[in-house]
Motif scaffolding. Sequence first.
Motif, mmCIF file in Angstrom:
data_model
loop_
_atom_site.group_PDB
_atom_site.id
_atom_site.type_symbol
_atom_site.label_atom_id
_atom_site.label_comp_id
_atom_site.label_asym_id
_atom_site.label_seq_id
_atom_site.Cartn_x
_atom_site.Cartn_y
_atom_site.Cartn_z
ATOM 1 N N TYR A 122 0.805 -1.065 -0.125
ATOM 2 C CA TYR A 122 0.107 0.075 -0.023
ATOM 3 C C TYR A 122 0.819 1.262 0.049
ATOM 4 N N VAL A 123 2.215 1.243 0.362
ATOM 5 C CA VAL A 123 3.022 2.298 0.341
ATOM 6 C C VAL A 123 3.537 2.679 -1.252
ATOM 7 N N VAL A 124 3.559 3.933 -1.558
ATOM 8 C CA VAL A 124 4.126 4.296 -2.883
ATOM 9 C C VAL A 124 5.464 4.058 -2.872
ATOM 10 N N ALA A 125 6.464 4.254 -2.010
ATOM 11 C CA ALA A 125 8.061 4.106 -1.882
ATOM 12 C C ALA A 125 8.345 2.931 -1.249
ATOM 13 N N ASN B 122 15.555 9.098 -5.672
ATOM 14 C CA ASN B 122 15.915 10.548 -5.727
ATOM 15 C C ASN B 122 14.523 11.386 -5.739
ATOM 16 N N HIS B 123 13.350 10.816 -5.427
ATOM 17 C CA HIS B 123 12.137 11.668 -5.447
ATOM 18 C C HIS B 123 11.769 12.074 -4.193
ATOM 19 N N SER B 124 12.826 11.723 -3.229
ATOM 20 C CA SER B 124 12.443 12.600 -1.787
ATOM 21 C C SER B 124 14.015 12.798 -1.295
ATOM 22 N N LEU B 125 13.500 13.898 -0.206
ATOM 23 C CA LEU B 125 14.879 14.402 0.443
ATOM 24 C C LEU B 125 14.678 13.601 1.848
ATOM 25 N N LEU B 126 15.213 12.654 2.350
ATOM 26 C CA LEU B 126 15.261 12.092 3.670
ATOM 27 C C LEU B 126 15.925 12.722 4.731
ATOM 28 N N HIS B 127 15.232 13.188 5.838
ATOM 29 C CA HIS B 127 15.848 13.727 6.830
ATOM 30 C C HIS B 127 15.868 12.799 8.170
ATOM 31 N N PHE B 128 17.003 12.394 8.710
ATOM 32 C CA PHE B 128 17.031 11.281 9.603
ATOM 33 C C PHE B 128 17.325 11.889 10.848
ATOM 34 N N TRP B 129 16.569 11.343 11.971
ATOM 35 C CA TRP B 129 16.528 11.808 13.281
ATOM 36 C C TRP B 129 16.838 10.817 14.280
ATOM 37 N N THR B 130 17.642 10.796 15.271
ATOM 38 C CA THR B 130 17.634 10.259 16.199
ATOM 39 C C THR B 130 16.212 10.681 17.220
ATOM 40 N N THR B 131 15.750 9.593 18.060
ATOM 41 C CA THR B 131 14.671 9.667 18.743
ATOM 42 C C THR B 131 14.650 9.303 20.330
ATOM 43 N N GLU B 132 13.632 9.728 21.031
ATOM 44 C CA GLU B 132 13.605 9.172 22.198
ATOM 45 C C GLU B 132 12.214 8.528 22.320
ATOM 46 N N ILE B 133 11.953 7.576 22.839
ATOM 47 C CA ILE B 133 10.615 6.801 23.052
ATOM 48 C C ILE B 133 10.080 7.655 24.443
ATOM 49 N N ILE B 134 8.633 8.155 24.267
ATOM 50 C CA ILE B 134 8.259 8.807 25.489
ATOM 51 C C ILE B 134 7.387 7.610 26.163
ATOM 52 N N SER B 135 6.527 6.903 25.251
ATOM 53 C CA SER B 135 5.599 6.086 25.644
ATOM 54 C C SER B 135 5.000 5.020 24.746
#
Length: 132
Positions: A28-31, A79-92
């Motif tokens: 179901y996803v495009v990419a 090359n259709h998207s520019l991907l921004h990678f982020w580290t995260t913290e799980i809150i809940s």
Amino acid sequence: MIEDKRRHAVVGIIEQSGKFLFVKHSEYVVAAKGYWCPVSGGIEPGETQEEALQREAMEEVGLNLRAVKKVCEIPSHDNHSLLHFWTTEIISGEAKITSNEAVELRWVTLEEMKKLRPVFKEDIEIFESLGS
């Protein structure tokens, strides 16, 4: 200056107990149909990268998280998207599939990530760089 017409998307580096969360994309996803990927998605109009990442994590895997630090940005494999990678913290929350965009999820070590098929080498390279 040439305007970048690519779609902007966020990618979450979600880590817990030394393992990273990857999902296998559904038809179901495009990419990246069928690929193992970190939680990711497009940035909606008026939304910050941090807000987009929080929304995507809740929609895809039911996690309430906070974007901590932007690690890098790269073009997507097609090359259709520019991907921004982020580290995260799980809150809940506990990771589970909560949309039709994913068919499976796994918490994987870096070595296990390298054995996922199919997976983008660019994702693995970014996760490898986190330790350096």
